[in-house]
Design an enzyme around this catalytic site. Structure first.
Site, PDB file in Angstrom:
ATOM      1  N   GLY A   1     -60.153  20.205 -12.154  1.00  0.00           N
ATOM      2  CA  GLY A   1     -61.024  19.238 -11.501  1.00  0.00           C
ATOM      3  C   GLY A   1     -60.341  18.620 -10.298  1.00  0.00           C
ATOM      4  N   ASN A   2     -61.091  17.809  -9.555  1.00  0.00           N
ATOM      5  CA  ASN A   2     -60.499  17.178  -8.380  1.00  0.00           C
ATOM      6  C   ASN A   2     -59.531  16.074  -8.793  1.00  0.00           C
ATOM      7  OD1 ASN A   2     -62.030  14.775  -8.850  1.00  0.00           O
ATOM      8  ND2 ASN A   2     -63.757  15.598  -7.711  1.00  0.00           N
TER       9      ASN A   2
ATOM     10  N   ARG B   1     -47.381  27.138 -12.149  1.00  0.00           N
ATOM     11  CA  ARG B   1     -46.134  26.786 -11.454  1.00  0.00           C
ATOM     12  C   ARG B   1     -45.624  25.435 -11.926  1.00  0.00           C
ATOM     13  NH1 ARG B   1     -45.049  23.196  -7.647  1.00  0.00           N
ATOM     14  NH2 ARG B   1     -47.261  22.726  -7.414  1.00  0.00           N
ATOM     15  N   ARG B   2     -46.508  24.438 -11.964  1.00  0.00           N
ATOM     16  CA  ARG B   2     -46.093  23.111 -12.419  1.00  0.00           C
ATOM     17  C   ARG B   2     -45.724  23.136 -13.900  1.00  0.00           C
ATOM     18  NH1 ARG B   2     -50.946  20.475  -8.958  1.00  0.00           N
ATOM     19  NH2 ARG B   2     -49.751  19.994  -7.063  1.00  0.00           N
TER      20      ARG B   2
ATOM     21  N   CYS C   1     -52.862  33.637 -10.021  1.00  0.00           N
ATOM     22  CA  CYS C   1     -52.893  32.450 -10.866  1.00  0.00           C
ATOM     23  C   CYS C   1     -52.304  32.729 -12.245  1.00  0.00           C
ATOM     24  CB  CYS C   1     -54.330  31.938 -10.981  1.00  0.00           C
ATOM     25  SG  CYS C   1     -55.004  31.391  -9.418  1.00  0.00           S
TER      26      CYS C   1
ATOM     27  N   SER D   1     -65.465  17.834  -2.462  1.00  0.00           N
ATOM     28  CA  SER D   1     -64.629  16.826  -3.124  1.00  0.00           C
ATOM     29  C   SER D   1     -64.195  15.756  -2.125  1.00  0.00           C
ATOM     30  CB  SER D   1     -63.394  17.484  -3.738  1.00  0.00           C
ATOM     31  OG  SER D   1     -62.462  17.843  -2.733  1.00  0.00           O
TER      32      SER D   1
ATOM     33  N   GLN E   1     -59.585  12.829  -8.611  1.00  0.00           N
ATOM     34  CA  GLN E   1     -60.163  11.725  -9.373  1.00  0.00           C
ATOM     35  C   GLN E   1     -60.440  12.112 -10.815  1.00  0.00           C
ATOM     36  OE1 GLN E   1     -61.005  12.587  -6.307  1.00  0.00           O
ATOM     37  NE2 GLN E   1     -60.895  10.753  -5.031  1.00  0.00           N
TER      38      GLN E   1
ATOM     39  N   LYS F   1     -52.904  26.294   0.229  1.00  0.00           N
ATOM     40  CA  LYS F   1     -52.394  26.822  -1.035  1.00  0.00           C
ATOM     41  C   LYS F   1     -53.516  27.365  -1.918  1.00  0.00           C
ATOM     42  CE  LYS F   1     -52.352  22.619  -3.853  1.00  0.00           C
ATOM     43  NZ  LYS F   1     -51.540  21.767  -4.748  1.00  0.00           N
TER      44      LYS F   1
ATOM     45  N   THR G   1     -52.073  19.911 -16.780  1.00  0.00           N
ATOM     46  CA  THR G   1     -52.086  20.624 -15.501  1.00  0.00           C
ATOM     47  C   THR G   1     -52.738  21.982 -15.702  1.00  0.00           C
ATOM     48  OG1 THR G   1     -50.748  21.486 -13.668  1.00  0.00           O
ATOM     49  CG2 THR G   1     -49.764  21.607 -15.856  1.00  0.00           C
ATOM     50  N   ALA G   2     -53.387  22.468 -14.663  1.00  0.00           N
ATOM     51  CA  ALA G   2     -53.921  23.833 -14.674  1.00  0.00           C
ATOM     52  C   ALA G   2     -53.021  24.772 -13.890  1.00  0.00           C
ATOM     53  CB  ALA G   2     -55.331  23.849 -14.084  1.00  0.00           C
TER      54      ALA G   2
ATOM     55  N   ARG H   1     -58.819  14.358 -12.602  1.00  0.00           N
ATOM     56  CA  ARG H   1     -57.549  14.453 -13.324  1.00  0.00           C
ATOM     57  C   ARG H   1     -56.965  13.063 -13.606  1.00  0.00           C
ATOM     58  NH1 ARG H   1     -54.216  18.229  -9.703  1.00  0.00           N
ATOM     59  NH2 ARG H   1     -55.896  17.965  -8.180  1.00  0.00           N
TER      60      ARG H   1
END
Length: 305
Positions: free
Chosen positions: A148-149, A129-130, A240, A9, A151, A81, A125-126, A153
Protein backbone atom coordinates in the site's frame (compact mmCIF):
# COMPACT_ATOMS: atom_id res chain seq x y z
CA UNK A 1 -0.02 21.85 -23.44
CA UNK A 2 1.77 19.07 -21.58
CA UNK A 3 -0.24 16.25 -19.99
CA UNK A 4 1.61 14.39 -17.21
CA UNK A 5 0.49 10.87 -16.30
CA UNK A 6 1.02 9.71 -12.72
CA UNK A 7 -0.32 7.36 -10.07
CA UNK A 8 -3.08 8.68 -7.79
CA UNK A 9 -1.33 8.21 -4.45
CA UNK A 10 -0.58 11.37 -2.44
CA UNK A 11 3.17 10.78 -2.86
CA UNK A 12 2.89 10.25 -6.63
CA UNK A 13 0.89 13.47 -7.03
CA UNK A 14 3.51 15.41 -5.08
CA UNK A 15 6.21 13.91 -7.31
CA UNK A 16 4.31 14.94 -10.45
CA UNK A 17 4.05 18.46 -9.03
CA UNK A 18 7.83 18.51 -8.59
CA UNK A 19 8.21 17.75 -12.29
CA UNK A 20 5.65 20.42 -13.17
CA UNK A 21 7.53 23.00 -11.08
CA UNK A 22 10.80 22.06 -12.77
CA UNK A 23 9.21 22.47 -16.20
CA UNK A 24 7.82 25.89 -15.27
CA UNK A 25 11.16 27.01 -13.82
CA UNK A 26 13.41 25.83 -16.66
CA UNK A 27 11.34 25.78 -19.87
CA UNK A 28 9.00 28.13 -21.72
CA UNK A 29 5.89 26.34 -20.42
CA UNK A 30 3.71 28.09 -17.83
CA UNK A 31 1.79 26.37 -15.03
CA UNK A 32 -1.60 26.61 -16.79
CA UNK A 33 -0.12 24.78 -19.79
CA UNK A 34 0.74 21.68 -17.75
CA UNK A 35 -1.96 19.26 -16.62
CA UNK A 36 -1.43 16.41 -14.16
CA UNK A 37 -3.57 13.37 -14.97
CA UNK A 38 -3.80 10.84 -12.08
CA UNK A 39 -4.32 7.16 -12.89
CA UNK A 40 -4.84 3.95 -10.92
CA UNK A 41 -2.39 1.13 -11.66
CA UNK A 42 -2.74 -2.59 -11.05
CA UNK A 43 -0.06 -2.31 -8.38
CA UNK A 44 -2.27 0.18 -6.52
CA UNK A 45 -5.39 -1.96 -6.82
CA UNK A 46 -3.97 -5.28 -5.62
CA UNK A 47 -2.38 -4.84 -2.19
CA UNK A 48 -2.86 -8.24 -0.54
CA UNK A 49 -0.15 -10.09 -2.47
CA UNK A 50 3.52 -9.61 -3.27
CA UNK A 51 4.21 -7.86 -6.56
CA UNK A 52 5.91 -10.89 -8.08
CA UNK A 53 2.76 -12.93 -7.54
CA UNK A 54 0.75 -10.54 -9.70
CA UNK A 55 3.31 -9.68 -12.36
CA UNK A 56 6.25 -7.75 -10.87
CA UNK A 57 7.15 -4.12 -10.19
CA UNK A 58 6.09 -2.98 -13.68
CA UNK A 59 2.51 -3.08 -12.40
CA UNK A 60 3.07 0.38 -10.87
CA UNK A 61 3.80 1.79 -14.33
CA UNK A 62 1.88 -0.37 -16.82
CA UNK A 63 -1.35 1.64 -17.17
CA UNK A 64 0.51 4.95 -17.31
CA UNK A 65 2.88 3.67 -19.98
CA UNK A 66 -0.07 2.39 -22.01
CA UNK A 67 -1.68 5.84 -21.82
CA UNK A 68 1.61 7.35 -23.01
CA UNK A 69 1.72 4.99 -25.99
CA UNK A 70 -1.93 5.82 -26.80
CA UNK A 71 -0.96 9.54 -26.73
CA UNK A 72 -3.42 10.26 -23.92
CA UNK A 73 -0.55 11.81 -21.97
CA UNK A 74 2.73 13.36 -23.10
CA UNK A 75 4.93 12.49 -20.13
CA UNK A 76 4.86 9.92 -17.35
CA UNK A 77 6.38 10.44 -13.90
CA UNK A 78 7.54 7.39 -11.95
CA UNK A 79 9.57 6.57 -8.87
CA UNK A 80 12.43 5.09 -10.82
CA UNK A 81 12.88 2.19 -8.41
CA UNK A 82 9.36 1.04 -9.43
CA UNK A 83 10.31 0.80 -13.09
CA UNK A 84 11.23 -2.46 -14.79
CA UNK A 85 14.71 -2.52 -16.32
CA UNK A 86 13.00 -3.36 -19.62
CA UNK A 87 10.88 -0.56 -21.07
CA UNK A 88 7.99 -1.04 -23.51
CA UNK A 89 8.90 -0.56 -27.16
CA UNK A 90 8.37 3.04 -28.18
CA UNK A 91 9.13 4.61 -24.78
CA UNK A 92 12.31 6.14 -23.35
CA UNK A 93 13.30 7.63 -20.00
CA UNK A 94 15.65 10.50 -20.84
CA UNK A 95 15.22 12.49 -17.64
CA UNK A 96 15.74 12.26 -13.88
CA UNK A 97 15.21 15.10 -11.44
CA UNK A 98 17.95 15.72 -8.85
CA UNK A 99 17.92 12.77 -6.48
CA UNK A 100 16.43 13.05 -3.00
CA UNK A 101 17.57 11.19 0.11
CA UNK A 102 18.51 7.61 -0.81
CA UNK A 103 18.26 6.20 2.72
CA UNK A 104 15.58 4.10 4.40
CA UNK A 105 13.81 5.14 7.59
CA UNK A 106 13.03 2.79 10.48
CA UNK A 107 9.67 3.47 12.15
CA UNK A 108 8.71 1.80 15.42
CA UNK A 109 7.16 2.59 18.80
CA UNK A 110 8.89 -0.46 20.27
CA UNK A 111 12.59 -0.07 19.45
CA UNK A 112 15.03 2.58 18.28
CA UNK A 113 16.74 0.10 15.95
CA UNK A 114 15.63 -3.23 14.44
CA UNK A 115 18.38 -5.05 16.34
CA UNK A 116 16.68 -3.98 19.59
CA UNK A 117 13.33 -5.65 18.86
CA UNK A 118 12.83 -8.82 20.93
CA UNK A 119 12.66 -12.20 19.21
CA UNK A 120 9.34 -12.94 17.51
CA UNK A 121 8.33 -9.32 17.00
CA UNK A 122 7.02 -8.38 13.57
CA UNK A 123 8.41 -6.03 10.93
CA UNK A 124 6.03 -5.05 8.15
CA UNK A 125 7.37 -4.72 4.61
CA UNK A 126 6.64 -6.02 1.13
CA UNK A 127 10.26 -5.42 0.05
CA UNK A 128 12.45 -8.51 -0.03
CA UNK A 129 15.50 -6.21 -0.02
CA UNK A 130 14.41 -4.55 3.22
CA UNK A 131 13.27 -7.84 4.76
CA UNK A 132 16.57 -9.57 4.02
CA UNK A 133 18.65 -6.74 5.47
CA UNK A 134 16.41 -6.51 8.56
CA UNK A 135 16.77 -10.27 9.12
CA UNK A 136 20.52 -10.00 8.62
CA UNK A 137 20.55 -7.44 11.45
CA UNK A 138 18.14 -9.41 13.66
CA UNK A 139 17.35 -12.95 12.48
CA UNK A 140 14.88 -13.53 15.34
CA UNK A 141 12.25 -11.22 13.86
CA UNK A 142 9.16 -12.16 11.85
CA UNK A 143 8.46 -10.41 8.55
CA UNK A 144 4.82 -9.64 7.73
CA UNK A 145 3.67 -8.23 4.42
CA UNK A 146 2.87 -4.51 4.24
CA UNK A 147 1.60 -3.32 0.84
CA UNK A 148 0.00 0.00 0.00
CA UNK A 149 0.97 3.65 -0.13
CA UNK A 150 2.90 5.38 2.66
CA UNK A 151 -0.25 6.42 4.53
CA UNK A 152 -1.62 2.88 4.40
CA UNK A 153 1.58 1.43 5.81
CA UNK A 154 1.68 4.06 8.56
CA UNK A 155 -1.92 3.20 9.50
CA UNK A 156 -1.10 -0.51 9.62
CA UNK A 157 1.81 0.27 11.96
CA UNK A 158 -0.42 2.38 14.21
CA UNK A 159 -3.05 -0.38 14.23
CA UNK A 160 -0.49 -2.81 15.62
CA UNK A 161 -0.22 -5.05 12.55
CA UNK A 162 3.56 -4.88 13.04
CA UNK A 163 6.04 -3.64 15.62
CA UNK A 164 8.16 -1.77 13.09
CA UNK A 165 8.41 -0.96 9.41
CA UNK A 166 10.81 0.58 6.89
CA UNK A 167 9.88 3.38 4.48
CA UNK A 168 12.03 5.31 2.01
CA UNK A 169 13.20 8.55 3.58
CA UNK A 170 12.62 10.41 0.31
CA UNK A 171 8.92 9.51 0.42
CA UNK A 172 8.56 10.70 4.00
CA UNK A 173 10.35 13.95 3.16
CA UNK A 174 8.20 14.65 0.10
CA UNK A 175 5.07 14.10 2.21
CA UNK A 176 6.38 16.26 5.07
CA UNK A 177 6.43 13.24 7.38
CA UNK A 178 10.15 12.89 8.02
CA UNK A 179 9.55 13.60 11.73
CA UNK A 180 7.95 10.15 12.00
CA UNK A 181 11.26 8.38 11.40
CA UNK A 182 12.48 6.67 14.54
CA UNK A 183 15.89 6.25 12.92
CA UNK A 184 17.37 7.08 9.54
CA UNK A 185 19.26 3.96 8.56
CA UNK A 186 22.71 4.61 7.14
CA UNK A 187 23.53 3.06 3.79
CA UNK A 188 26.07 0.89 5.62
CA UNK A 189 23.21 -0.56 7.71
CA UNK A 190 20.71 -0.85 4.88
CA UNK A 191 21.75 -0.40 1.27
CA UNK A 192 18.91 1.16 -0.77
CA UNK A 193 17.09 -0.20 -3.78
CA UNK A 194 18.58 0.63 -7.17
CA UNK A 195 17.38 4.15 -8.13
CA UNK A 196 15.81 4.81 -4.70
CA UNK A 197 15.07 8.52 -4.23
CA UNK A 198 15.12 9.25 -7.98
CA UNK A 199 12.18 10.53 -10.04
CA UNK A 200 12.11 9.46 -13.69
CA UNK A 201 10.24 11.19 -16.50
CA UNK A 202 9.28 9.03 -19.47
CA UNK A 203 8.14 10.04 -22.95
CA UNK A 204 7.58 8.54 -26.39
CA UNK A 205 10.64 7.65 -28.42
CA UNK A 206 10.96 10.14 -31.26
CA UNK A 207 8.89 12.87 -29.58
CA UNK A 208 11.43 15.57 -30.32
CA UNK A 209 9.47 18.30 -28.55
CA UNK A 210 9.25 16.41 -25.24
CA UNK A 211 12.81 15.10 -25.56
CA UNK A 212 14.02 18.68 -25.90
CA UNK A 213 11.92 19.87 -22.97
CA UNK A 214 13.14 17.05 -20.73
CA UNK A 215 16.76 17.78 -21.56
CA UNK A 216 16.24 21.14 -19.83
CA UNK A 217 15.29 19.58 -16.48
CA UNK A 218 17.42 16.42 -16.53
CA UNK A 219 20.02 16.07 -13.77
CA UNK A 220 22.93 14.33 -15.48
CA UNK A 221 24.64 13.16 -12.28
CA UNK A 222 21.48 11.50 -11.00
CA UNK A 223 20.77 9.89 -14.36
CA UNK A 224 24.32 8.53 -14.59
CA UNK A 225 24.26 7.09 -11.07
CA UNK A 226 20.86 5.41 -11.34
CA UNK A 227 21.88 4.08 -14.75
CA UNK A 228 24.81 2.28 -13.12
CA UNK A 229 22.58 0.86 -10.40
CA UNK A 230 19.97 -0.37 -12.88
CA UNK A 231 22.63 -1.99 -15.06
CA UNK A 232 23.78 -3.94 -11.99
CA UNK A 233 20.16 -4.91 -11.27
CA UNK A 234 19.51 -6.03 -14.83
CA UNK A 235 22.68 -8.13 -14.97
CA UNK A 236 21.55 -10.07 -11.88
CA UNK A 237 18.16 -10.64 -13.53
CA UNK A 238 16.66 -8.61 -10.72
CA UNK A 239 13.04 -9.20 -9.88
CA UNK A 240 10.70 -8.84 -6.96
CA UNK A 241 11.80 -12.38 -5.99
CA UNK A 242 15.41 -11.36 -5.36
CA UNK A 243 16.77 -9.03 -2.65
CA UNK A 244 19.12 -6.70 -4.56
CA UNK A 245 20.47 -3.33 -3.45
CA UNK A 246 22.77 -0.86 -5.19
CA UNK A 247 23.99 2.69 -4.78
CA UNK A 248 26.28 4.86 -6.91
CA UNK A 249 27.48 8.17 -5.45
CA UNK A 250 29.82 10.80 -6.88
CA UNK A 251 32.50 11.99 -4.43
CA UNK A 252 35.57 14.08 -5.17
CA UNK A 253 35.48 13.35 -8.88
CA UNK A 254 35.08 9.59 -8.48
CA UNK A 255 32.09 7.26 -8.45
CA UNK A 256 31.61 5.02 -5.41
CA UNK A 257 29.42 2.03 -6.22
CA UNK A 258 28.09 -0.45 -3.65
CA UNK A 259 26.17 -3.57 -4.67
CA UNK A 260 24.42 -6.25 -2.63
CA UNK A 261 22.50 -9.45 -3.20
CA UNK A 262 21.06 -11.61 -0.43
CA UNK A 263 18.96 -14.66 0.08
CA UNK A 264 15.45 -13.74 1.37
CA UNK A 265 16.33 -14.70 4.97
CA UNK A 266 19.44 -12.50 5.09
CA UNK A 267 21.77 -15.43 5.77
CA UNK A 268 23.88 -15.34 2.59
CA UNK A 269 24.72 -11.70 1.85
CA UNK A 270 27.19 -10.64 -0.84
CA UNK A 271 28.28 -7.00 -0.74
CA UNK A 272 31.14 -5.15 -2.41
CA UNK A 273 32.22 -1.59 -3.17
CA UNK A 274 34.01 -0.34 -6.29
CA UNK A 275 35.56 3.11 -6.71
CA UNK A 276 36.65 4.61 -10.00
CA UNK A 277 35.99 7.13 -12.76
CA UNK A 278 32.32 7.59 -13.60
CA UNK A 279 32.88 6.55 -17.22
CA UNK A 280 34.08 3.10 -16.09
CA UNK A 281 31.52 2.33 -13.45
CA UNK A 282 28.65 0.95 -15.50
CA UNK A 283 30.95 -1.69 -16.95
CA UNK A 284 32.57 -2.44 -13.60
CA UNK A 285 29.22 -2.75 -11.81
CA UNK A 286 28.04 -5.05 -14.57
CA UNK A 287 31.21 -7.12 -14.19
CA UNK A 288 30.68 -7.46 -10.43
CA UNK A 289 27.13 -8.66 -11.01
CA UNK A 290 28.32 -11.10 -13.66
CA UNK A 291 31.03 -12.43 -11.30
CA UNK A 292 28.41 -13.19 -8.64
CA UNK A 293 26.03 -14.61 -11.24
CA UNK A 294 28.74 -16.97 -12.46
CA UNK A 295 30.01 -17.98 -9.00
CA UNK A 296 26.66 -18.61 -7.30
CA UNK A 297 23.39 -20.23 -8.26
CA UNK A 298 20.81 -17.45 -8.41
CA UNK A 299 18.28 -19.91 -6.98
CA UNK A 300 20.02 -19.35 -3.63
CA UNK A 301 18.86 -15.73 -3.66
CA UNK A 302 15.28 -16.08 -4.91
CA UNK A 303 12.14 -16.34 -2.86
CA UNK A 304 10.09 -19.44 -3.62
CA UNK A 305 6.31 -19.40 -3.47
Amino acid sequence: MIRIGTRKSPLALIQAELVKKALVAKTHYEAHQIEIMPMTTTGDQVTDRRLMMIGGKGLFTKEIEEALLRREVDLAVHSMKDMSTDQPDGLVTPCCLPRHDVRDAWLSHKAAHPRDLPAGMRVGTASLRRAAQILHINPELEIVMFRGNVQTRLRKLEDGEADGTVIAMAGLQRLGLEHLATRIMSVEEMLPAPAQGALAVQCREGDLNMLGVLSEINDTDTKSCVGIERTFLAELDGSCRTPIAALAVLKDGLCHFSGLISDPMGKLVLRDEIIGPLAEMEGRAQALARQWYDEYSMDLFREEF
